[in-house]
Design a protein around this motif. Structure first.
Motif, PDB file in Angstrom:
ATOM      1  N   ILE A  78      -5.265  11.130  -2.804  1.00  6.68           N
ATOM      2  CA  ILE A  78      -3.965  11.740  -2.475  1.00  6.68           C
ATOM      3  C   ILE A  78      -3.289  10.936  -1.367  1.00  6.68           C
ATOM      4  CG2 ILE A  78      -2.840  13.780  -1.469  1.00  6.68           C
ATOM      5  CD1 ILE A  78      -3.615  14.316  -4.305  1.00  6.68           C
ATOM      6  N   ILE A  79      -4.054  10.563  -0.339  1.00  2.00           N
ATOM      7  CA  ILE A  79      -3.495   9.801   0.785  1.00  2.00           C
ATOM      8  C   ILE A  79      -3.040   8.415   0.321  1.00  2.00           C
ATOM      9  CG2 ILE A  79      -4.077   8.673   2.977  1.00  2.00           C
ATOM     10  CD1 ILE A  79      -5.901  11.141   3.532  1.00  2.00           C
ATOM     11  N   LEU A  80      -3.905   7.702  -0.412  1.00  2.00           N
ATOM     12  CA  LEU A  80      -3.558   6.349  -0.863  1.00  2.00           C
ATOM     13  C   LEU A  80      -2.347   6.353  -1.799  1.00  2.00           C
ATOM     14  CD1 LEU A  80      -7.100   4.822  -1.501  1.00  2.00           C
ATOM     15  CD2 LEU A  80      -5.481   4.192   0.299  1.00  2.00           C
ATOM     16  N   LEU A  87       5.746   3.583   0.472  1.00  2.00           N
ATOM     17  CA  LEU A  87       6.051   2.156   0.651  1.00  2.00           C
ATOM     18  C   LEU A  87       6.914   1.624  -0.494  1.00  2.00           C
ATOM     19  CD1 LEU A  87       2.711   0.688   2.063  1.00  2.00           C
ATOM     20  CD2 LEU A  87       4.873   1.050   3.268  1.00  2.00           C
ATOM     21  N   GLN A  88       6.688   2.112  -1.703  1.00  2.00           N
ATOM     22  CA  GLN A  88       7.508   1.667  -2.835  1.00  2.00           C
ATOM     23  C   GLN A  88       8.960   2.101  -2.664  1.00  2.00           C
ATOM     24  OE1 GLN A  88       5.653   2.396  -6.749  1.00  2.00           O
ATOM     25  NE2 GLN A  88       3.766   2.610  -5.583  1.00  2.00           N
ATOM     26  N   ILE A  89       9.166   3.294  -2.138  1.00  2.00           N
ATOM     27  CA  ILE A  89      10.530   3.758  -1.874  1.00  2.00           C
ATOM     28  C   ILE A  89      11.175   2.902  -0.784  1.00  2.00           C
ATOM     29  CG2 ILE A  89      11.877   5.694  -0.957  1.00  2.00           C
ATOM     30  CD1 ILE A  89       9.798   7.534  -2.433  1.00  2.00           C
ATOM     31  N   VAL A  90      10.407   2.574   0.261  1.00  2.00           N
ATOM     32  CA  VAL A  90      10.924   1.710   1.340  1.00  2.00           C
ATOM     33  C   VAL A  90      11.281   0.331   0.780  1.00  2.00           C
ATOM     34  CG1 VAL A  90      10.301   0.530   3.492  1.00  2.00           C
ATOM     35  CG2 VAL A  90       9.735   2.947   3.190  1.00  2.00           C
ATOM     36  N   VAL A  91      10.409  -0.235  -0.062  1.00  2.00           N
ATOM     37  CA  VAL A  91      10.689  -1.545  -0.667  1.00  2.00           C
ATOM     38  C   VAL A  91      11.947  -1.467  -1.527  1.00  2.00           C
ATOM     39  CG1 VAL A  91       9.864  -3.197  -2.402  1.00  2.00           C
ATOM     40  CG2 VAL A  91       8.350  -2.457  -0.569  1.00  2.00           C
ATOM     41  N   GLY A  92      12.091  -0.403  -2.283  1.00  2.00           N
ATOM     42  CA  GLY A  92      13.301  -0.232  -3.098  1.00  2.00           C
ATOM     43  C   GLY A  92      14.562  -0.207  -2.254  1.00  2.00           C
ATOM     44  N   PHE A 122       5.164  -5.439   2.573  1.00  2.00           N
ATOM     45  CA  PHE A 122       4.971  -4.114   1.981  1.00  2.00           C
ATOM     46  C   PHE A 122       4.459  -4.209   0.546  1.00  2.00           C
ATOM     47  CE2 PHE A 122       8.298  -2.032   4.963  1.00  2.00           C
ATOM     48  CZ  PHE A 122       7.330  -1.857   5.934  1.00  2.00           C
ATOM     49  N   VAL A 123       4.952  -5.166  -0.210  1.00  2.00           N
ATOM     50  CA  VAL A 123       4.474  -5.342  -1.588  1.00  2.00           C
ATOM     51  C   VAL A 123       2.995  -5.722  -1.571  1.00  2.00           C
ATOM     52  CG1 VAL A 123       4.663  -6.801  -3.645  1.00  2.00           C
ATOM     53  CG2 VAL A 123       6.723  -5.841  -2.612  1.00  2.00           C
ATOM     54  N   PHE A 124       2.599  -6.585  -0.653  1.00  2.00           N
ATOM     55  CA  PHE A 124       1.187  -6.949  -0.540  1.00  2.00           C
ATOM     56  C   PHE A 124       0.342  -5.714  -0.218  1.00  2.00           C
ATOM     57  CE2 PHE A 124      -2.462  -8.191   2.084  1.00  2.00           C
ATOM     58  CZ  PHE A 124      -3.139  -8.978   1.176  1.00  2.00           C
ATOM     59  N   ILE A 125       0.800  -4.902   0.730  1.00  2.00           N
ATOM     60  CA  ILE A 125       0.073  -3.684   1.100  1.00  2.00           C
ATOM     61  C   ILE A 125      -0.015  -2.730  -0.093  1.00  2.00           C
ATOM     62  CG2 ILE A 125       0.137  -1.621   2.573  1.00  2.00           C
ATOM     63  CD1 ILE A 125       1.411  -3.477   4.751  1.00  2.00           C
ATOM     64  N   ILE A 126       1.081  -2.602  -0.837  1.00  2.00           N
ATOM     65  CA  ILE A 126       1.094  -1.735  -2.021  1.00  2.00           C
ATOM     66  C   ILE A 126       0.061  -2.214  -3.042  1.00  2.00           C
ATOM     67  CG2 ILE A 126       2.472  -1.060  -4.035  1.00  2.00           C
ATOM     68  CD1 ILE A 126       4.928  -1.071  -2.110  1.00  2.00           C
TER      69      ILE A 126
END
Length: 152
Positions: A78-80, A87-92, A122-126
């Motif tokens: 759930i956390i991950l 992060l995907q929303i931030v990247v968007g 952020f993409v790398f972290i995702i």
């Protein structure tokens, strides 16, 4: 029969002759690369990939929630998945701003560079987070079908 040697950009041994537009397999001569158009296309492609991963993570979140807290890795998943979705929303959002700004405006280069670097980080972290999501495994709960025997 003359042999024609071409470099990667196709300009070798042409001796200044203009290439006429051709149909078929040969490429047409085009003007200089429009960096804004290139960046917009690149960002649009990244956005489409981001949307696909966003949908996959939403589906994974649903599957984990359907399994409930008795699932071994319920809380970590759930956390991950939540961090990945955020992060995907931030990247968007970053990609939207990157597309809207003019690359030819040199006063914006510093801000665009920072935003591009943040987006890449952020993409790398995702990607790393989604590797861990895959490792922990998200299985959909077994739903008995009408033909399977019911437990007694």
């Amino acid at each position: 029969m003359a042999t024609e040697s071409l470099e990667m950009n196709g300009d070798a041994d042409r001796h200044g002759e203009a290439e006429m537009p051709l149909h078929g397999r040969r490429r047409r001569e085009q003007g200089p690369l429009n960096m804004n158009r290139y960046a917009n296309k690149k960002s649009a492609a990244e956005s489409m990939l981001d949307v696909a991963l966003l949908m996959a993570n939403a589906s994974q979140l649903k599957a984990v929630m359907e399994q409930g807290p008795e699932f071994t890795f319920y809380v970590p998943l759930i956390i991950l998945i939540s961090i990945s979705l955020i992060l995907q929303i931030v990247v968007g959002i970053l990609l939207i701003f990157i597309v809207k700004w003019n690359l030819n405006d040199e006063s914006m280069h510093y801000k665009l560079n920072i935003m591009e670097n943040l987006t890449t980080a952020f993409v790398f972290i995702i990607v790393v987070i989604n590797v861990f999501i895959t490792v922990f495994g998200v299985q959909r709960p077994h739903i008995p079908s009408a033909s399977s025997p019911s437990p007694k």
